[in-house]
Design a protein around this motif. Structure first.
Motif, short mmCIF file in Angstrom:
data_model
loop_
_atom_site.label_atom_id
_atom_site.label_comp_id
_atom_site.label_asym_id
_atom_site.label_seq_id
_atom_site.Cartn_x
_atom_site.Cartn_y
_atom_site.Cartn_z
N ALA A 161 8.58 -0.47 4.63
CA ALA A 161 7.19 -0.23 5.00
C ALA A 161 7.12 0.70 6.21
CB ALA A 161 6.51 -1.55 5.34
N PRO A 162 6.09 1.54 6.28
CA PRO A 162 5.86 2.29 7.52
C PRO A 162 5.66 1.29 8.67
CG PRO A 162 4.48 3.13 5.74
CD PRO A 162 5.12 1.87 5.23
N GLU A 163 6.12 1.66 9.84
CA GLU A 163 6.09 0.73 10.97
C GLU A 163 4.68 0.20 11.25
OE1 GLU A 163 7.42 0.66 15.70
OE2 GLU A 163 7.78 2.43 14.46
N LEU A 164 3.67 1.05 11.06
CA LEU A 164 2.29 0.68 11.39
C LEU A 164 1.78 -0.48 10.53
CD1 LEU A 164 -0.22 1.40 13.10
CD2 LEU A 164 -0.92 2.92 11.24
N ILE A 165 2.21 -0.57 9.26
CA ILE A 165 1.68 -1.60 8.36
C ILE A 165 2.74 -2.61 7.93
CG2 ILE A 165 -0.17 -0.11 7.51
CD1 ILE A 165 1.54 0.43 5.02
N GLU A 166 3.82 -2.70 8.67
CA GLU A 166 4.88 -3.65 8.33
C GLU A 166 4.35 -5.09 8.38
OE1 GLU A 166 9.63 -4.12 9.35
OE2 GLU A 166 8.25 -3.44 10.91
N HIS A 167 4.67 -5.87 7.36
CA HIS A 167 4.30 -7.28 7.22
C HIS A 167 2.82 -7.49 6.89
CE1 HIS A 167 7.73 -7.97 10.36
NE2 HIS A 167 8.20 -7.67 9.16
N LEU A 168 2.07 -6.43 6.68
CA LEU A 168 0.64 -6.57 6.44
C LEU A 168 0.31 -6.43 4.96
CD1 LEU A 168 -0.85 -4.47 9.40
CD2 LEU A 168 -0.31 -6.92 9.33
N LEU A 169 -0.72 -7.19 4.52
CA LEU A 169 -1.24 -7.12 3.16
C LEU A 169 -2.75 -6.91 3.25
CD1 LEU A 169 0.22 -9.88 0.78
CD2 LEU A 169 -0.01 -7.46 0.26
N GLU A 170 -3.27 -6.00 2.42
CA GLU A 170 -4.71 -5.80 2.37
C GLU A 170 -5.27 -6.42 1.10
OE1 GLU A 170 -8.10 -2.33 1.83
OE2 GLU A 170 -5.99 -1.78 1.92
N ILE A 171 -6.13 -7.43 1.27
CA ILE A 171 -6.74 -8.12 0.14
C ILE A 171 -8.24 -7.81 0.15
CG2 ILE A 171 -7.11 -10.33 -1.01
CD1 ILE A 171 -4.17 -9.55 -0.80
N ARG A 172 -8.71 -7.20 -0.92
CA ARG A 172 -10.12 -6.84 -0.98
C ARG A 172 -11.00 -8.09 -0.89
NH1 ARG A 172 -7.85 -2.52 -3.32
NH2 ARG A 172 -8.90 -0.50 -3.16
N ASP B 56 0.81 -1.22 0.00
CA ASP B 56 0.00 0.00 0.00
C ASP B 56 0.84 1.27 0.00
OD1 ASP B 56 -2.59 1.24 -0.06
OD2 ASP B 56 -2.21 1.89 1.99
N CYS B 57 1.70 1.43 1.00
CA CYS B 57 2.57 2.61 1.08
C CYS B 57 4.01 2.17 1.21
CB CYS B 57 2.17 3.49 2.26
SG CYS B 57 3.23 4.94 2.48
N VAL B 58 4.85 2.63 0.28
CA VAL B 58 6.28 2.29 0.32
C VAL B 58 7.07 3.56 0.59
CG1 VAL B 58 8.22 1.27 -0.93
CG2 VAL B 58 5.89 0.45 -1.37
N GLU B 59 7.75 3.59 1.71
CA GLU B 59 8.61 4.73 2.04
C GLU B 59 9.97 4.50 1.40
OE1 GLU B 59 8.64 5.14 6.29
OE2 GLU B 59 6.67 6.12 6.31
N ILE B 60 10.46 5.51 0.68
CA ILE B 60 11.69 5.36 -0.11
C ILE B 60 12.74 6.35 0.37
CG2 ILE B 60 12.67 5.49 -2.43
CD1 ILE B 60 9.94 4.79 -3.53
#
Length: 313
Positions: A193-204, A177-181
């Motif tokens: 990844a931002p710390e809040l969403i690290e290791h997470l995947l969102e599947i609709r 979703d969000c990639v910090e570069i």
């Protein structure tokens, strides 16, 4: 907002704060570090006051040979209004004149048991990373056969689903979703990844899943250098897509150009396999094997032979 403050390096390197505590929230704006050797002799014409000042055995030994008046003057000049802080290496004893000047001007004086060169190297690396240009993009970053592939595209095109399939095939997720570069240096972009969403995947339709919990620690990694971009877009029958791969499209992120390929999406296409092959093909190109170039060269040879035969006939 300042990216790095003196308090951050105190915590990072476990520095001993000696004096000037009021200034620990001073910002550090450059990764350059100053060894004020000439300044100890009284030459302050080109004093880089905005840098962290690092005093080692040479500077401290020289200061001890100065008269008390000279030492007081030098230390007061070191503690300018824009000096972030002063670090003493090797656990050396700190001149009382420096402590007095630092308290007066609220310039933090810190001490480390590390050797001067080692501390300078570690601090420089830390500051270069923290102060490097940064940005964030909407996409998914996956490590595919050692190639950092940034999957981009409009919302709902299937980026996360493609990443999930790649993870199932043994590749590693970096960010969804969000990639910090971070541009660590020219030509090198590191994504995480931002710390809040690290290791997470969102599947609709399924929701948020934890990739590390489901697939194990080998299915994720904390950061990866971005090598190529795979842009997913809905198939447009009126658009002409590249069928040979001779012309590489480039996209600029910060100051770095990255190879980009456009992958049209329509039912029946296995995007995960396409991205796998693209990553392997990218590695081959870096090793000097370009299938598209070889094909066009062979085709040109066949056409030339055919023309020669016709001319002879």
């Amino acid at each position: 907002m300042a990216k790095v403050r003196v308090a951050d390096i105190i915590k990072q390197f476990n520095l001993e704060l000696i004096s000037g505590e009021e200034g620990i929230h001073r910002p550090i704006t450059t990764s350059d570090i100053s060894r004020p050797g000439l300044e100890m002799t009284g030459f302050f014409d080109y004093y880089p006051a905005d840098r962290i000042q690092l005093l080692g055995m040479t500077e401290i030994t020289f200061s001890n040979r100065l008269t008390p008046e000279e030492r007081k003057s030098r230390m007061e000049n070191l503690c300018s209004d824009i000096t972030p802080g002063i670090v003493i290496s090797r656990g050396l004893e700190i001149p009382s004149e420096l402590i007095e000047a630092s308290e007066e001007h609220s310039v933090p004086v810190m001490r480390t048991p590390m050797k001067t060169t080692r501390f300078s190297s570690r601090l420089t690396n830390y500051l270069e990373y923290k102060l490097a240009p940064t940005t964030a993009v909407h996409g998914v970053l996956v490590d595919v056969y050692g190639v950092g592939v940034l999957i981009t595209g409009k919302s709902g095109v299937g980026k996360s689903e493609t990443a999930l399939e790649l993870v199932k095939r043994g590749h590693r997720l970096v960010a969804d979703d969000c990639v910090e570069i971070v541009q660590e240096e020219e030509g090198s972009l590191i994504g995480h990844a931002p710390e809040l969403i690290e290791h997470l995947l969102e599947i609709r339709g399924l929701g948020i899943i934890n990739v590390m919990t489901l697939f194990g620690a080998g299915a994720v990694r904390s950061h990866k250098r971005i090598t190529m971009i795979a842009n997913l877009e809905i198939w447009d029958q009126h658009k002409q897509y590249d069928r040979l791969g001779l012309d590489e499209e480039k996209v600029k992120i910060l100051d770095t150009e990255i190879t980009k390929m456009t992958v049209p999406v329509r039912p029946g296409r296995n995007l995960a396999i396409i991205i796998e092959v693209a990553a392997m093909n990218y590695r081959l190109k870096n090793m000097g094997v370009n299938a598209a170039r070889q094909f066009t060269d062979k085709l040109a040879d066949v056409i030339e032979e055919h023309e020669q035969e016709n001319n002879q006939g």
